[in-house]
Design a protein around this motif. Structure first.
Motif, PDB file in Angstrom:
ATOM      1  N   ALA A 167       0.827  -1.212   0.000  1.00 45.28           N
ATOM      2  CA  ALA A 167       0.000   0.000   0.000  1.00 45.28           C
ATOM      3  C   ALA A 167       0.864   1.265   0.000  1.00 45.28           C
ATOM      4  O   ALA A 167       0.559   2.238  -0.712  1.00 45.28           O
ATOM      5  N   VAL A 168       1.938   1.253   0.771  1.00 49.09           N
ATOM      6  CA  VAL A 168       2.849   2.418   0.790  1.00 49.09           C
ATOM      7  C   VAL A 168       3.521   2.594  -0.568  1.00 49.09           C
ATOM      8  O   VAL A 168       3.663   3.722  -1.062  1.00 49.09           O
ATOM      9  N   ALA A 169       3.911   1.491  -1.194  1.00 46.48           N
ATOM     10  CA  ALA A 169       4.551   1.588  -2.509  1.00 46.48           C
ATOM     11  C   ALA A 169       3.572   2.134  -3.551  1.00 46.48           C
ATOM     12  O   ALA A 169       3.937   3.002  -4.370  1.00 46.48           O
ATOM     13  N   ILE A 170       2.335   1.659  -3.547  1.00 46.55           N
ATOM     14  CA  ILE A 170       1.333   2.178  -4.495  1.00 46.55           C
ATOM     15  C   ILE A 170       1.080   3.651  -4.233  1.00 46.55           C
ATOM     16  O   ILE A 170       0.978   4.457  -5.177  1.00 46.55           O
ATOM     17  N   GLY A 171       0.995   4.038  -2.977  1.00 46.48           N
ATOM     18  CA  GLY A 171       0.805   5.454  -2.646  1.00 46.48           C
ATOM     19  C   GLY A 171       1.972   6.310  -3.117  1.00 46.48           C
ATOM     20  O   GLY A 171       1.777   7.421  -3.645  1.00 46.48           O
ATOM     21  N   ALA A 172       3.192   5.815  -2.962  1.00 50.50           N
ATOM     22  CA  ALA A 172       4.364   6.586  -3.395  1.00 50.50           C
ATOM     23  C   ALA A 172       4.372   6.757  -4.913  1.00 50.50           C
ATOM     24  O   ALA A 172       4.678   7.848  -5.421  1.00 50.50           O
ATOM     25  N   VAL A 173       4.042   5.704  -5.639  1.00 49.85           N
ATOM     26  CA  VAL A 173       3.992   5.811  -7.108  1.00 49.85           C
ATOM     27  C   VAL A 173       2.897   6.786  -7.528  1.00 49.85           C
ATOM     28  O   VAL A 173       3.094   7.610  -8.436  1.00 49.85           O
ATOM     29  N   SER A 174       1.746   6.722  -6.862  1.00 49.00           N
ATOM     30  CA  SER A 174       0.644   7.631  -7.198  1.00 49.00           C
ATOM     31  C   SER A 174       1.024   9.080  -6.950  1.00 49.00           C
ATOM     32  O   SER A 174       0.729   9.966  -7.766  1.00 49.00           O
ATOM     33  N   VAL A 175       1.663   9.336  -5.827  1.00 46.09           N
ATOM     34  CA  VAL A 175       2.081  10.709  -5.510  1.00 46.09           C
ATOM     35  C   VAL A 175       3.121  11.189  -6.519  1.00 46.09           C
ATOM     36  O   VAL A 175       3.075  12.341  -6.988  1.00 46.09           O
ATOM     37  N   THR A 176       4.046  10.328  -6.915  1.00 48.10           N
ATOM     38  CA  THR A 176       5.073  10.711  -7.895  1.00 48.10           C
ATOM     39  C   THR A 176       4.442  11.059  -9.236  1.00 48.10           C
ATOM     40  O   THR A 176       4.788  12.084  -9.862  1.00 48.10           O
ATOM     41  N   VAL A 177       3.510  10.229  -9.701  1.00 51.74           N
ATOM     42  CA  VAL A 177       2.833  10.498 -10.978  1.00 51.74           C
ATOM     43  C   VAL A 177       2.047  11.797 -10.884  1.00 51.74           C
ATOM     44  O   VAL A 177       2.075  12.638 -11.801  1.00 51.74           O
ATOM     45  N   CYS A 178       1.363  12.007  -9.770  1.00 53.00           N
ATOM     46  CA  CYS A 178       0.579  13.230  -9.595  1.00 53.00           C
ATOM     47  C   CYS A 178       1.486  14.466  -9.618  1.00 53.00           C
ATOM     48  O   CYS A 178       1.163  15.478 -10.263  1.00 53.00           O
ATOM     49  N   VAL A 179       2.624  14.394  -8.938  1.00 54.34           N
ATOM     50  CA  VAL A 179       3.553  15.531  -8.918  1.00 54.34           C
ATOM     51  C   VAL A 179       4.107  15.805 -10.315  1.00 54.34           C
ATOM     52  O   VAL A 179       4.206  16.959 -10.743  1.00 54.34           O
ATOM     53  N   LEU A 180       4.450  14.749 -11.062  1.00 57.36           N
ATOM     54  CA  LEU A 180       4.978  14.951 -12.414  1.00 57.36           C
ATOM     55  C   LEU A 180       3.930  15.570 -13.344  1.00 57.36           C
ATOM     56  O   LEU A 180       4.236  16.464 -14.153  1.00 57.36           O
ATOM     57  N   VAL A 181       2.700  15.115 -13.227  1.00 57.78           N
ATOM     58  CA  VAL A 181       1.627  15.671 -14.067  1.00 57.78           C
ATOM     59  C   VAL A 181       1.385  17.127 -13.705  1.00 57.78           C
ATOM     60  O   VAL A 181       1.269  17.993 -14.597  1.00 57.78           O
ATOM     61  N   LEU A 182       1.314  17.421 -12.415  1.00 58.78           N
ATOM     62  CA  LEU A 182       1.097  18.815 -12.006  1.00 58.78           C
ATOM     63  C   LEU A 182       2.265  19.700 -12.423  1.00 58.78           C
ATOM     64  O   LEU A 182       2.068  20.869 -12.824  1.00 58.78           O
TER      65      LEU A 182
END
Length: 102
Positions: A74-89
């Motif tokens: 769950a932590v790994a999925i959250g970290a990937v999601s946050v990274t993708v969100c930051v790159l898109v923003l």
């Protein structure tokens, strides 16, 4: 002097147990056999309880390990999601900045 030597030297103790046909006393020798103390019973161990406790403990440890693994996923999925969100923003922010500079 050992106990056996003392027993050999000690006088024989006679105990009258009755009277014979001719009126003479009948004697019995005193019992000199050593008194044997009963040995304590060996401790009875509940092996079934030990086995059940071991199985229950291993099941509990397995569940804790699975929960830790699930938490790590769950932590790994959250970290990937946050990274993708930051790159898109970030790319959106750069696009907005470029559009304002033109």
């Amino acid at each position: 002097m050992s106990a056996e030597q003392r027993a050999a030297v000690a006088p024989v103790v006679l105990r009258q147990i009755g009277v014979g046909e001719d009126g003479s006393p009948l004697y019995a020798y005193a019992d000199r056999t050593p008194v044997v103390q009963p040995q304590p019973l060996p401790a009875v161990r509940p092996w079934g309880a030990y086995v059940a406790l071991g199985i229950a403990g291993s099941v509990a440890v397995t569940f804790v390990a699975m929960a830790a693994a699930l938490l790590a996923v769950a932590v790994a999925i959250g970290a990937v999601s946050v990274t993708v969100c930051v790159l898109v923003l970030r790319s959106m922010w750069q696009q907005i900045q470029q559009d304002q500079n033109k």
